[in-house]
Scaffold this motif. Sequence first.
Motif, PDB file in Angstrom:
ATOM      1  N   VAL B  75       0.978  -1.151   0.015  1.00  0.00           N
ATOM      2  CA  VAL B  75       0.147  -0.093   0.080  1.00  0.00           C
ATOM      3  C   VAL B  75       0.911   1.376  -0.041  1.00  0.00           C
ATOM      4  O   VAL B  75       1.807   1.262   0.829  1.00  0.00           O
ATOM      5  CB  VAL B  75      -0.818  -0.029   1.250  1.00  0.00           C
ATOM      6  N   ASP B  76       0.437   1.901  -1.092  1.00  0.00           N
ATOM      7  CA  ASP B  76       1.393   3.314  -1.022  1.00  0.00           C
ATOM      8  C   ASP B  76       0.639   4.498  -0.270  1.00  0.00           C
ATOM      9  O   ASP B  76       1.082   5.231   0.589  1.00  0.00           O
ATOM     10  CB  ASP B  76       1.769   3.644  -2.505  1.00  0.00           C
ATOM     11  N   ASN B  77      -0.356   4.999  -0.701  1.00  0.00           N
ATOM     12  CA  ASN B  77      -1.166   5.996  -0.346  1.00  0.00           C
ATOM     13  C   ASN B  77      -2.643   6.264  -0.333  1.00  0.00           C
ATOM     14  O   ASN B  77      -3.054   5.378  -1.365  1.00  0.00           O
ATOM     15  CB  ASN B  77      -0.688   7.151  -0.543  1.00  0.00           C
ATOM     16  N   SER B  78      -3.286   6.791   0.288  1.00  0.00           N
ATOM     17  CA  SER B  78      -4.948   6.945   0.151  1.00  0.00           C
ATOM     18  C   SER B  78      -5.150   8.444  -0.097  1.00  0.00           C
ATOM     19  O   SER B  78      -4.636   9.153   0.992  1.00  0.00           O
ATOM     20  CB  SER B  78      -5.710   6.138   1.398  1.00  0.00           C
ATOM     21  N   ASN B  79      -6.195   8.654  -0.875  1.00  0.00           N
ATOM     22  CA  ASN B  79      -6.697  10.010  -0.651  1.00  0.00           C
ATOM     23  C   ASN B  79      -8.294   9.961  -0.676  1.00  0.00           C
ATOM     24  O   ASN B  79      -8.989   9.065  -1.136  1.00  0.00           O
ATOM     25  CB  ASN B  79      -6.508  10.891  -2.012  1.00  0.00           C
ATOM     26  N   PHE B  80      -8.728  10.816   0.142  1.00  0.00           N
ATOM     27  CA  PHE B  80     -10.263  10.824   0.374  1.00  0.00           C
ATOM     28  C   PHE B  80     -10.881  12.044  -0.161  1.00  0.00           C
ATOM     29  O   PHE B  80     -10.373  13.181  -0.252  1.00  0.00           O
ATOM     30  CB  PHE B  80     -10.534  10.857   1.911  1.00  0.00           C
ATOM     31  N   ASP B  81     -12.169  11.643  -0.737  1.00  0.00           N
ATOM     32  CA  ASP B  81     -12.745  12.805  -1.586  1.00  0.00           C
ATOM     33  C   ASP B  81     -13.904  13.131  -0.644  1.00  0.00           C
ATOM     34  O   ASP B  81     -14.808  12.504  -0.668  1.00  0.00           O
ATOM     35  CB  ASP B  81     -13.214  12.190  -2.934  1.00  0.00           C
TER      36      ASP B  81
END
Lengths: 127, 222
Positions: B75-81
Amino acid sequence: MSLRQLAEADLGAVLEDGATGFGWPITVTSPAEMSALLTGFSDDISQIIDPDTGQIVSGRLASIALRISSLTAAGFELPQGIADAAQKPWLVTFDDINGNSFTFKVMQSNPDRALGIVTCILELYRP
Amino acid sequence: MTIAALIDKQDTFEIVRDQIGAILALEVASQMALATAAVRDPDDWKLRVFSERSNPWEQFLNDQSDGSPIVNVWVDNSNFDPKVSTVVERQKSETVYNVDCYGYGQSADNPAGGHTPGDREAAFEAHRALRLVRNILMAAEYTYLGLRGVVFRRWTQAITVFQPQQDASQVQQIVGARLVFRVEFNEFSPQIPLETLELLSADVNRTEDGQLIAEADYDYTI
């Protein structure tokens, strides 16, 4: 004899003394498949810190150091890395301290023409 | 006030991470079986799949008995919308997984003449692994990664080829290739148990015979 010539002559004792020094038997094979048994330094180590740069290094590094005049006397030119897949590479074979034999391809050749020594960086090779 | 319930679940990003690894492992085994059935060398379809390893290619360094490519899912990264999320319960996540493929090559003698350069073989092996990984993950069978209702979309965002962090002059040749894989899904968070404040029920009856045509209950909760 100049100091520089004296230093080259000392290579015979420093580099090629297999009885009381660190000299080690190394078989060199040219692309023309001519082989000769020479004596020089051999390294085959895995290390964590590169002492030259202080950087972390993972992996296995192998190299040899040979006296250029001994190579010439055996009929060789200076070994070099061969990129062309249509040609045979320069090969060296030597045992580790426990008697296991490994064959390597010369990946890179670093001659020191001032002192008359060539250091070859090696890569594993399947004969 | 603290959270009443024990947080004893996997977040969706963990479920998807494990699912990507499981799909790759399952499909590699399947492809090897198909290759065997087609009288082809199954090792040409062999990958070794790992998850969240920092240097899986270390296996190549001291044991060259199995040179099949190594794949590491992490897992690298998560962005939340926020536009399509709620502040209370559900947040839409776009999470990036790196699927790193490592190919190992060893220079070898060619009986027909010349030799096989190890650096080129390592690159070809990494490319072969990358080809298999991309085709498996983007196959129609895995449009939703087998998690329909959880995963909205999966997409190959980018592919880059790189040299692993090792000394350039070491005896083994290893080349890496990274498939950046973006997956969209919802993440959920613990909620306060709802309490019914008012129940509104409505029945619809036919006037002529009193038959119940429809009924509905509405819970009004906090």
